[in-house]
Design a protein around this motif. Structure first.
Motif, mmCIF file in Angstrom:
data_model
loop_
_atom_site.group_PDB
_atom_site.id
_atom_site.type_symbol
_atom_site.label_atom_id
_atom_site.label_comp_id
_atom_site.label_asym_id
_atom_site.label_seq_id
_atom_site.Cartn_x
_atom_site.Cartn_y
_atom_site.Cartn_z
ATOM 1 N N GLY A 47 0.807 -1.220 0.000
ATOM 2 C CA GLY A 47 0.000 0.000 0.000
ATOM 3 C C GLY A 47 0.830 1.255 0.000
ATOM 4 N N PHE A 48 1.873 1.295 -0.848
ATOM 5 C CA PHE A 48 2.731 2.479 -0.938
ATOM 6 C C PHE A 48 2.054 3.503 -1.823
ATOM 7 N N PHE A 49 1.610 4.614 -1.253
ATOM 8 C CA PHE A 49 0.889 5.647 -1.985
ATOM 9 C C PHE A 49 1.553 6.994 -1.797
ATOM 10 N N LEU A 50 1.475 7.813 -2.850
ATOM 11 C CA LEU A 50 1.925 9.207 -2.778
ATOM 12 C C LEU A 50 0.739 10.073 -3.116
ATOM 13 N N LEU A 51 0.311 10.902 -2.215
ATOM 14 C CA LEU A 51 -0.821 11.784 -2.465
ATOM 15 C C LEU A 51 -0.383 13.210 -2.192
ATOM 16 N N VAL A 52 -0.220 14.003 -3.261
ATOM 17 C CA VAL A 52 0.188 15.396 -3.137
ATOM 18 C C VAL A 52 -1.001 16.260 -3.475
ATOM 19 N N TRP A 53 -1.339 17.182 -2.623
ATOM 20 C CA TRP A 53 -2.586 17.911 -2.755
ATOM 21 C C TRP A 53 -2.376 19.308 -2.239
ATOM 22 N N ASN A 54 -2.548 20.297 -3.067
ATOM 23 C CA ASN A 54 -2.353 21.694 -2.679
ATOM 24 C C ASN A 54 -3.701 22.302 -2.336
ATOM 25 N N PRO A 55 -3.974 22.573 -1.075
ATOM 26 C CA PRO A 55 -5.288 23.106 -0.680
ATOM 27 C C PRO A 55 -5.542 24.517 -1.169
ATOM 28 N N GLN A 56 -4.485 25.233 -1.672
ATOM 29 C CA GLN A 56 -4.687 26.604 -2.138
ATOM 30 C C GLN A 56 -5.151 26.667 -3.580
ATOM 31 N N VAL A 57 -5.091 25.532 -4.271
ATOM 32 C CA VAL A 57 -5.419 25.538 -5.697
ATOM 33 C C VAL A 57 -6.847 25.990 -5.923
ATOM 34 N N LEU A 58 -7.770 25.525 -5.080
ATOM 35 C CA LEU A 58 -9.180 25.863 -5.269
ATOM 36 C C LEU A 58 -9.408 27.357 -5.196
ATOM 37 N N HIS A 59 -8.623 28.054 -4.368
ATOM 38 C CA HIS A 59 -8.780 29.502 -4.252
ATOM 39 C C HIS A 59 -8.113 30.219 -5.419
ATOM 40 N N ALA A 60 -6.952 29.708 -5.853
ATOM 41 C CA ALA A 60 -6.206 30.384 -6.918
ATOM 42 C C ALA A 60 -6.888 30.225 -8.261
ATOM 43 N N GLN A 61 -7.564 29.085 -8.478
ATOM 44 C CA GLN A 61 -8.214 28.847 -9.760
ATOM 45 C C GLN A 61 -9.634 28.364 -9.507
ATOM 46 N N SER A 62 -10.477 29.257 -9.068
ATOM 47 C CA SER A 62 -11.836 28.902 -8.658
ATOM 48 C C SER A 62 -12.654 28.357 -9.815
ATOM 49 N N ALA A 63 -12.289 28.679 -11.060
ATOM 50 C CA ALA A 63 -13.063 28.224 -12.203
ATOM 51 C C ALA A 63 -12.720 26.788 -12.579
ATOM 52 N N ALA A 64 -11.551 26.265 -12.122
ATOM 53 C CA ALA A 64 -11.146 24.912 -12.485
ATOM 54 C C ALA A 64 -12.068 23.890 -11.827
ATOM 55 N N GLN A 65 -12.349 22.802 -12.559
ATOM 56 C CA GLN A 65 -13.286 21.790 -12.079
ATOM 57 C C GLN A 65 -12.576 20.703 -11.277
ATOM 58 N N PRO A 66 -13.182 20.203 -10.191
ATOM 59 C CA PRO A 66 -12.610 19.067 -9.470
ATOM 60 C C PRO A 66 -12.819 17.777 -10.261
ATOM 61 N N CYS A 67 -12.129 16.725 -9.847
ATOM 62 C CA CYS A 67 -12.241 15.425 -10.513
ATOM 63 C C CYS A 67 -12.916 14.413 -9.587
ATOM 64 N N ASN A 113 -9.490 18.048 -5.828
ATOM 65 C CA ASN A 113 -9.364 19.387 -6.402
ATOM 66 C C ASN A 113 -8.493 19.393 -7.666
ATOM 67 N N HIS A 114 -8.697 20.400 -8.473
ATOM 68 C CA HIS A 114 -7.851 20.639 -9.647
ATOM 69 C C HIS A 114 -6.385 20.688 -9.234
ATOM 70 N N GLU A 115 -5.526 19.998 -9.976
ATOM 71 C CA GLU A 115 -4.076 19.893 -9.747
ATOM 72 C C GLU A 115 -3.703 18.892 -8.656
ATOM 73 N N ALA A 116 -4.695 18.229 -8.047
ATOM 74 C CA ALA A 116 -4.355 17.183 -7.075
ATOM 75 C C ALA A 116 -3.688 16.019 -7.801
ATOM 76 N N THR A 117 -2.713 15.368 -7.135
ATOM 77 C CA THR A 117 -2.011 14.226 -7.718
ATOM 78 C C THR A 117 -2.349 12.971 -6.929
ATOM 79 N N LEU A 118 -2.611 11.892 -7.660
ATOM 80 C CA LEU A 118 -3.070 10.644 -7.052
ATOM 81 C C LEU A 118 -2.183 9.511 -7.543
ATOM 82 N N SER A 119 -1.720 8.652 -6.622
ATOM 83 C CA SER A 119 -0.908 7.503 -6.999
ATOM 84 C C SER A 119 -1.734 6.228 -6.938
ATOM 85 N N TYR A 120 -1.319 5.217 -7.719
ATOM 86 C CA TYR A 120 -2.030 3.944 -7.724
ATOM 87 C C TYR A 120 -1.048 2.818 -7.997
#
Length: 399
Positions: A7-27, A45-52
């Protein structure tokens, strides 16, 4: 147990992205057949990175034993997917390209044909790697051909007429220089150089040309101040028109300036009822009769359609002017569907003309003809085939 089950996962997530680009759509959380994702969110959120990671016998459709994907305005890129561990992910070939798989990966025993960019050739003739047990049998290398040329020579007071900078030019490439205004190359303002066996032919020398005087202009329906046969560069001349006519500029008199051998604007008297004569793109007036009748001529590479003359009617309108239609075909190396030709610059073919365009194979060319703006081409053949045997036609070519 496979280490991927740790279960080695890398989850990078910038909580400021939603404020900086309010028009961008979440996934929404992606689905993944044959693998597993970090537990538990329904959206990212937009620009969030997900590992699998993938189950035994499978692997991510990217390099490495785990994959990552980024949310790009509502879509995951690249799409998380698990493929057979015997499949192959695409190669990266500098200065080369190949047909992309619609799936984004290649199956066991699949082959690809790597095509080198113009000016490059396959090292050791390696061009068709095969996917074997999850790896490619080889990684083709596209190296600069010994017949190719590098940077063209820099010419003072000249510019090269080519789209964008490039480091390598294929053998037989031609480049056109344009001299700066007021300079000329051996009596012309353009000059062509050719790449031959790794060396450019000699370029032009752009030398400053003396400004040309203007001959006294002719004027139907009007008159000038009396009497010179020629005027110096930058000289200004005034003229007036006979009764019932007016200058083709504002005011009851007109002025024109000598610009290196040509009068600008051209002195003309026109019918005041019809106003300025119609403008024909890619054409110009060649004959004027008393300001009421005009005859047009098209520029080079264009053909005239319609009546060549127009007349001023009693209702104050000109009759329908002609049009100048393109009488040439153009091959743009950046857009053409012919991926087996070698061109480094845009090629123009006049109406009714036939041209041999070099192919990627040595001593082979396509014979292309231009008919009413449409190109028709043979397949790539040798000169012998073109001349004596006959070369199969590929038909109409879309550029």
């Amino acid at each position: 147990m496979c280490v991927r089950y740790l279960g080695f996962f890398l989850l990078v997530w910038n909580p400021q992205v939603l404020h900086a680009q309010s028009a961008a759509q979440p996934c929404p959380a992606p689905s993944l057949n044959g693998g597993f994702l970090p537990p538990g969110q329904s959206a990212y959120n937009h620009e969030a990175t997900l590992s699998y990671a993938c189950h035994d016998g499978l692997k991510p459709a990217v390099k490495g034993w785990w994959g990552s994907s980024r949310c790009q305005n509502g879509n995951w890129s690249p799409k998380p997917q698990c493929i057979d561990e015997k499949a192959c992910v695409p190669l990266t070939i500098p200065n080369g390209h190949f047909d992309a798989s619609t799936d984004g990966w290649y199956g066991e025993r699949d082959r690809i044909w790597v095509r080198c960019d113009e000016g490059y050739e396959h090292k050791d003739r390696d061009a068709t790697p095969q996917c074997i047990n999850g790896s490619w049998s080889s990684v083709p290398i596209c190296e600069k051909s010994t017949e190719s040329c590098g940077d063209p020579p820099k010419i003072p007071h000249a510019v090269i007429l080519v789209k964008g900078y490039q480091e390598v030019f294929a053998v037989n490439s031609q480049l056109h220089y344009q001299c700066e205004y007021g300079y000329a190359a051996e009596g012309e303002d353009t000059k062509t150089i050719t790449c031959i066996s790794g060396t450019w032919t000699e370029g032009p020398t752009c030398t400053q040309s003396a400004a040309q005087p203007c001959p006294a202009p002719s004027l139907n329906g009007g008159f000038f101040s009396p009497g010179q046969s020629a005027y110096n560069h930058e000289a200004t001349l005034s003229y007036a028109c006979h009764d019932g006519l007016k200058p083709a500029v504002k005011g009851w008199w007109g002025t024109s300036r000598c610009q290196n051998g040509n009068w600008s604007p051209k002195p003309q008297c026109i019918d005041p009822n019809c106003g300025d004569y119609p403008t024909v793109p890619n054409g110009d007036v060649v004959v004027q009769v008393n300001g009421t009748s005009l005859k047009y001529q098209c520029n080079e590479l264009y053909r005239l359609e319609g009546q060549e003359s127009v007349a001023c009617q009693s209702n104050g309108k000109w009759t329908e002017p002609p049009s100048c239609k393109a009488a040439f075909c153009v091959i743009d190396p950046n857009q053409t569907t012919m991926d087996d030709i070698r061109l480094s610059a845009v090629e123009y073919i006049k109406e009714g003309q036939r041209k041999h365009i070099p192919c990627i194979w040595i001593a082979r060319t396509r014979l292309i003809r231009c008919t009413y703006g449409v190109m028709y081409s043979s397949v790539c053949c040798t000169s012998y085939d073109h001349r004596y045997i006959g070369c199969k036609s590929e038909g109409r070519i879309e550029n």
